[in-house]
Design a protein around this motif. Structure first.
Motif, short mmCIF file in Angstrom:
data_model
loop_
_atom_site.label_atom_id
_atom_site.label_comp_id
_atom_site.label_asym_id
_atom_site.label_seq_id
_atom_site.Cartn_x
_atom_site.Cartn_y
_atom_site.Cartn_z
N GLU A 117 52.18 4.05 36.11
CA GLU A 117 52.27 4.55 34.74
C GLU A 117 53.55 5.36 34.54
O GLU A 117 54.24 5.20 33.52
CB GLU A 117 51.04 5.40 34.40
N GLN A 118 53.87 6.23 35.50
CA GLN A 118 55.08 7.03 35.39
C GLN A 118 56.32 6.13 35.42
O GLN A 118 57.26 6.32 34.65
CB GLN A 118 55.16 8.07 36.51
N LYS A 119 56.30 5.13 36.28
CA LYS A 119 57.44 4.20 36.36
C LYS A 119 57.62 3.47 35.03
O LYS A 119 58.74 3.32 34.55
CB LYS A 119 57.24 3.22 37.51
N ASN A 120 56.52 3.04 34.42
CA ASN A 120 56.60 2.37 33.12
C ASN A 120 57.17 3.28 32.05
O ASN A 120 57.94 2.85 31.19
CB ASN A 120 55.23 1.84 32.70
N GLU A 121 56.80 4.56 32.08
CA GLU A 121 57.33 5.53 31.12
C GLU A 121 58.83 5.73 31.32
O GLU A 121 59.58 5.87 30.35
CB GLU A 121 56.59 6.87 31.23
N ILE A 122 59.26 5.73 32.57
CA ILE A 122 60.68 5.89 32.87
C ILE A 122 61.46 4.67 32.37
O ILE A 122 62.51 4.81 31.76
CB ILE A 122 60.89 6.11 34.38
N ILE A 123 60.92 3.49 32.58
CA ILE A 123 61.55 2.26 32.09
C ILE A 123 61.66 2.30 30.57
O ILE A 123 62.70 1.98 30.00
CB ILE A 123 60.77 1.03 32.59
N LYS A 124 60.59 2.71 29.92
CA LYS A 124 60.60 2.81 28.46
C LYS A 124 61.64 3.84 28.01
O LYS A 124 62.35 3.62 27.03
CB LYS A 124 59.21 3.18 27.95
N SER A 125 61.74 4.96 28.71
CA SER A 125 62.71 5.99 28.36
C SER A 125 64.14 5.46 28.47
O SER A 125 64.97 5.73 27.60
CB SER A 125 62.53 7.21 29.26
N PHE A 126 64.43 4.71 29.52
CA PHE A 126 65.76 4.10 29.64
C PHE A 126 66.00 3.13 28.50
O PHE A 126 67.09 3.10 27.92
CB PHE A 126 65.92 3.38 30.98
N ALA A 127 65.00 2.34 28.15
CA ALA A 127 65.14 1.37 27.06
C ALA A 127 65.41 2.07 25.73
O ALA A 127 66.10 1.52 24.86
CB ALA A 127 63.89 0.50 26.97
N LEU A 128 64.90 3.28 25.58
CA LEU A 128 65.13 4.05 24.36
C LEU A 128 66.46 4.80 24.37
O LEU A 128 66.81 5.46 23.40
CB LEU A 128 63.98 5.04 24.14
N GLY A 129 67.18 4.72 25.49
CA GLY A 129 68.51 5.31 25.56
C GLY A 129 68.61 6.67 26.20
O GLY A 129 69.67 7.31 26.14
N SER A 182 65.16 12.63 34.52
CA SER A 182 64.82 13.37 35.74
C SER A 182 64.16 14.70 35.39
O SER A 182 63.20 15.11 36.06
CB SER A 182 66.04 13.58 36.63
N LYS A 183 64.63 15.37 34.34
CA LYS A 183 64.02 16.64 33.92
C LYS A 183 62.61 16.43 33.37
O LYS A 183 61.68 17.14 33.73
CB LYS A 183 64.88 17.33 32.87
N GLY A 224 60.22 14.99 36.14
CA GLY A 224 60.12 15.78 37.37
C GLY A 224 60.50 15.00 38.61
O GLY A 224 59.88 15.16 39.67
N ILE A 225 61.52 14.16 38.48
CA ILE A 225 62.02 13.40 39.62
C ILE A 225 63.50 13.72 39.80
O ILE A 225 64.13 14.30 38.92
CB ILE A 225 61.82 11.87 39.44
N SER A 226 64.05 13.34 40.94
CA SER A 226 65.47 13.59 41.18
C SER A 226 66.32 12.59 40.40
O SER A 226 65.84 11.53 39.99
CB SER A 226 65.79 13.47 42.68
N LYS A 227 67.57 12.97 40.20
CA LYS A 227 68.49 12.06 39.51
C LYS A 227 68.65 10.76 40.30
O LYS A 227 68.74 9.68 39.71
CB LYS A 227 69.85 12.73 39.31
#
Length: 57
Positions: free
Chosen positions: A4-16, A23-24, A27-30
């Protein structure tokens, strides 16, 4: 990191969102965010195209 977190990160990248922003927020590293961007580039691209088609980006 769960799916679920990975999917949210993918969506966040897709949104720009940037690596720093993601990362902030997540709560993951850059370097982890950069690795997901690299590993999932095709999926991010498909999600971005979909969001543009439905008017969310």
């Amino acid at each position: 990191m769960n799916g679920e977190q990975k999917n949210e990160i993918i969506k966040s990248f897709a949104l720009g969102m940037t690596v720093e922003e993601i990362s902030k927020v997540e709560g993951i590293s850059k370097s982890e965010a950069e690795q997901i961007a690299y590993d999932c580039a095709d999926e991010i691209s498909r999600k971005k195209a979909f969001m543009e088609r439905v008017g969310r980006a």
